[in-house]
Design an enzyme around this catalytic site. Structure first.
Site: not given
Length: 870
Positions: A148, A160, A195-196, A222, A298
């Site tokens: 993603h 990510d 995706e998030e 991922e 994140h």
């Protein structure tokens, strides 16, 4: 019979420590080993991938629906793919499609419902196929790679998942410039645009795109960290041919069934697109993720420079090698699903894999042989001493029980330490300094071990008069106590159907090997190397047989620490992480001890006593230092950040009476309540969200920051002036209702930003029967005042428009009056999140963010909340 030197000098202990340290640091070496970067045109070139990654992350955070994601990143991908298409040498052709999709679905997150409705989400899809298809076939099987390109609002998302998007672009180049024979299957690259937002874009592709129906296998890429080695942690379901392809082809394997069973147990608070492809596409796949440096996951520190070029080389080599073989299979997808596989890598050098049934047989054989070896030793010892088999058996049983008691007491001490640290507010001291675990949890385990071994010696002195017999019994009984310890979890896991039991049967196998070596007379050359002492030779050989299992356990423990310690920074406020990490440390310490118990047990009580005192002293000093704030958990270091995670929302709130107010919502993401943050006046003056507030109001009467409707531990509210919004105010209204008997069909509309979260709770006497998100399945998220509550998200692409959906409700006859309903039937809380754009942060929020120290990672944006009824 196991032999150890009669002279229990410091040398025996030092040798044991040396063997353990060697095993530990060899595991460290293999965990950090990365391949060299290649520069050949016909191989994966990590330099090219890094260039792509730098450009993609240069757009900054890319939440779904943002300009950076839906315009800039989209344009970048299209442009790069067009360039790659122009580089084709003619053997393959490339098709590019940009999908904009809308839909709805529901996820079952370990028994808790999570419903989505999405609109105009963007996917970029590339299909590579032979320039001319043989045999006139218009449809061909395909293998898919997914990553993603969106990110969370607070970070650029290099690990990510920008790095994997960059890897995919480089793999496309390799296919387009390859002159190898024709592919038997197409290769589809899904650059996933959302995706998030909890996996909606993958659902849009797998359920709606025409290319999806031809996919027979997939690899999902991922990131739960940045850099390091990528771990294959999920495979299947079943389909052993797929994991076997990885095993045979990946040049740098890193895979474990243990990772799969841990991830699927729910212990890790994350999910991936693998679930959607598996559940909605019914496709077998491999799930691969970066795991190192999960501290930056994140956060604003998930940046391009934290991804080593060697990491890109590694994942590129592995994925390209596996996909190339899958693309060349003439019977892709024709293989039978087969059975679950037991698989694990051996220090990243190769992967061992075998069917589940074979694993059961191996485990059972190792357990039976261990029991048989104990019986043989028991008989042999009875012949050489004046003791009966019954007497020897009782002593072995006592040592085995003492061994288990040692573990249970150590766990109890760990639990008490965890409670103490929780009570004084000094948890998570190990968060940025893992070595503290040695003092907090390893040291008391060793102290308990010394105490139990000394007590066992006292018992033998009272019951066995001969010193030679006592020494022999001590060695033999504690050797078999170690076997019993490994048999128990192996038996439990195998009986329960878990494949992770292999790691315990492996320890049994090497203990049996040690026993087998000790039963033979060693060649003179071997004993000569040990100063002519057969006992020393056999002791050294025993230590050598334990190197492999000690390395495997060290390798596993380091993997557990790598994954779980950073996770404790985002695992919520409900559970004390000291319990989880402390018990894991105690358990592994105890496992490491099993290889050395027989030699430790033969030391004199005085030595054991002073060793125990030393370890207790270590624990006391550690607790004193932590109490004095030396054990501050977090680090704001640019080189190695380990930050506290905090959500801040500057909120506008409108209640069901139309009254508008505002506030600052603070939501901790970890258990540790950091006193240093109370120097910030807004944080210090905020008031905790109480249980009574949550019982009186759906969603506790505040903006939605969690999926839970009652447990808001670690969340507080400070009343301030609301932010001013010039666009996209939150809205929730009824469009129509239709009665059919006792049922009512409601059409509703929610409006706001590109990310709106809602709680829906039917009043007593009203039951939700069906809805547009998933007409076949209804699963409540939680209960509130004994009422089902549903958590629904509305995710949109760049153009934010009102979203309509329907609910089919069953109404109790007591609520129906003249073909209508007396009163409200649905409580609603809707929160629009400004994840991007000019209104993401108000002036007040920007000034507040500037007050926080660098060891805090903030997820900060404005929100607009509506509390209403229908």
């Amino acid at each position: 019979m196991i032999m150890y030197p009669q002279d229990r000098s410091i040398t025996t202990l030092l040798l044991a420590i040396l063997i353990f340290l060697f095993s530990w640091y060899m595991a460290v070496y293999f965990h950090n080993r990365l391949p060299s970067v290649k520069h050949q045109v016909d191989e994966f070139n990590a330099i090219n991938a890094r260039t792509h990654l730098r450009k993609l992350t240069g757009f900054g955070p890319r939440p779904a629906g943002s300009y950076a994601n839906d315009i800039q990143a989209l344009a970048f991908l299209r442009e790069e793919i067009k360039k790659l298409n122009a580089s084709s040498v003619g053997a393959t052709k490339l098709e590019l499609d940009v999908q904009k999709a809308s839909g709805g679905f529901q996820l079952d997150v370990f028994g808790s419902g999570l419903a989505h409705q999405y609109t105009d989400l963007v996917n970029v899809i590339v299909r590579i196929s032979p320039a001319e298809k043989n045999g006139g076939k218009t449809e061909r099987s395909a293998v898919m790679i997914n990553a993603h390109f969106d990110s969370v609002p607070q970070g650029p998302g290099a690990g990510d998942d920008g790095a994997n998007c960059a890897v995919m672009l480089e793999i496309i180049r390799l296919f387009m410039t390859s002159t190898e024979p024709e592919l038997h299957n197409d290769v589809i690259f899904l650059f996933n645009g959302a995706e998030e937002s909890i996996l909606p874009a993958s659902h849009a592709f797998i359920t709606q795109h025409p290319w999806a129906k031809n996919i027979k296998a997939f690899i999902n890429l991922e990131g739960a960290g940045a850099g390091g080695r990528e771990l294959l942690f999920q495979s299947g379901p079943n389909n052993p041919w797929l994991i076997q392809t990885y095993i045979n082809q990946a040049p740098h394997p890193f895979a474990s069934i243990i990772g799969q069973e841990i991830f699927q147990s729910g212990l890790i608070p994350s999910d991936t697109d693998f679930r959607v492809f598996r559940d909605y596409g019914k496709i077998p796949g491999l799930d691969v993720a970066f795991i190192k440096n999960g501290y930056v996951y994140h956060t604003e520190n998930d940046s391009e420079e934290r991804i080593p070029t060697e990491t890109l080389q590694r994942v590129g080599d592995n994925v390209y090698a596996v996909v190339k073989v899958l693309a060349g299979k003439s019977d892709l997808g024709a293989e039978s699903s087969g059975t679950t596989q037991v698989f694990f890598d051996v220090f990243g050098l190769f992967v061992v894999s075998y069917p589940q049934w074979a694993g059961i047989i191996i485990n059972v054989i190792m357990m039976i042989l261990s029991v048989v070896s104990g019986i043989i030793n028991l008989k042999s010892l009875a012949k050489k001493t004046d003791l009966t088999m019954k007497r020897i058996g009782i002593i072995i049983a006592i040592s085995s029980a003492s061994n288990i008691a040692m573990l249970l007491i150590s766990i109890l001490f760990a639990f008490l330490i965890a409670l103490l640290l929780g009570a004084i507010g000094r948890t998570m001291s190990w968060f940025s300094k893992t070595v503290i675990l040695l003092s907090l949890y390893t040291a008391p385990t060793l102290a308990v071990c010394m105490a139990v071994l000394a007590a066992f010696q006292l018992y033998l002195e009272k019951t066995i008069k001969s010193e030679d017999e006592r020494k022999c019994l001590t060695r033999v009984s504690w050797f078999h106590a170690a076997q019993v310890f490994f048999i128990i979890p192996c038996l439990v896991l195998t009986s329960a159907g878990y494949n992770s039991g292999f790691v315990f049967s492996m320890s049994l196998m090497f203990l049996l090997l040690s026993q087998l070596i000790s039963s033979f007379k060693l060649p003179a050359a071997v004993t000569c190397l040990c100063c002519g002492s057969s006992q020393w030779a056999k002791y050294i050989l025993h230590l050598c047989t334990q190197v492999i299992p000690l390395m495997m356990w060290s390798y596993l423990f380091q993997l557990i620490l790598t994954i779980f310690i950073p996770i404790m920074g985002r695992n919520g406020t409900a559970k004390n992480p000291e319990v989880t990490i402390g018990m894991a440390t105690v358990t592994f310490t105890f496992i490491f001890l099993q290889s050395f118990l027989p030699v430790l047990a033969t030391y004199r009580k005085t030595v054991l006593k002073w060793l125990g005192y030393f370890f207790i002293f270590n624990v006391v000093i550690a607790l004193i230092l932590i109490s004095a704030k030396v054990g501050f958990p977090y680090s704001g270091s640019r080189e190695a950040p380990a930050q506290k995670r905090l959500v801040i929302q500057h909120a506008r709130r409108t209640d069901h009476k139309g009254i508008v107010d505002g506030g600052l919502l603070f939501a901790r993401q970890d258990y540790h309540d950091t006193l240093e943050l109370y120097d910030i006046s807004e944080y210090a003056n905020s008031q905790p969200i109480t249980e009574d507030m949550c019982l009186q109001n759906l969603g506790c009467g505040v903006p939605i920051s969690k999926r839970k409707v009652t447990d808001m531990t670690g969340t507080s509210w400070l009343s301030v002036d609301p932010p001013v919004f010039h666009s996209n105010p939150v809205g929730f209204k009824e469009i129509s209702r239709t009665f059919t008997g006792s049922q009512i069909n409601l059409t509703l509309e929610v409006s706001g930003t590109t990310w709106v979260t809602t709680f829906l709770s039917p009043v007593p006497g009203v039951k939700l029967l069906s809805w547009s998100m998933d007409a076949e399945k209804i699963l409540a998220t939680s209960t509130w005042n004994d009422r089902d509550t549903f958590y629904v998200t509305f995710c949109q692409g760049l153009r934010s428009v009102p979203s309509r959906f329907w609910l089919l409700l069953d109404i109790d006859s007591s609520l129906v009056v003249d073909a209508g309903v007396a009163g409200d039937i649905l409580d609603v809380v809707a929160t629009a999140h400004h994840h991007h754009g000019q209104e993401m942060r108000s002036t007040l929020l920007r000034s507040l963010v500037a007050k926080f120290p660098p060891w805090v990672s903030l997820s900060a944006w404005t929100t607009d909340t509506l509390i209403t009824t229908i």
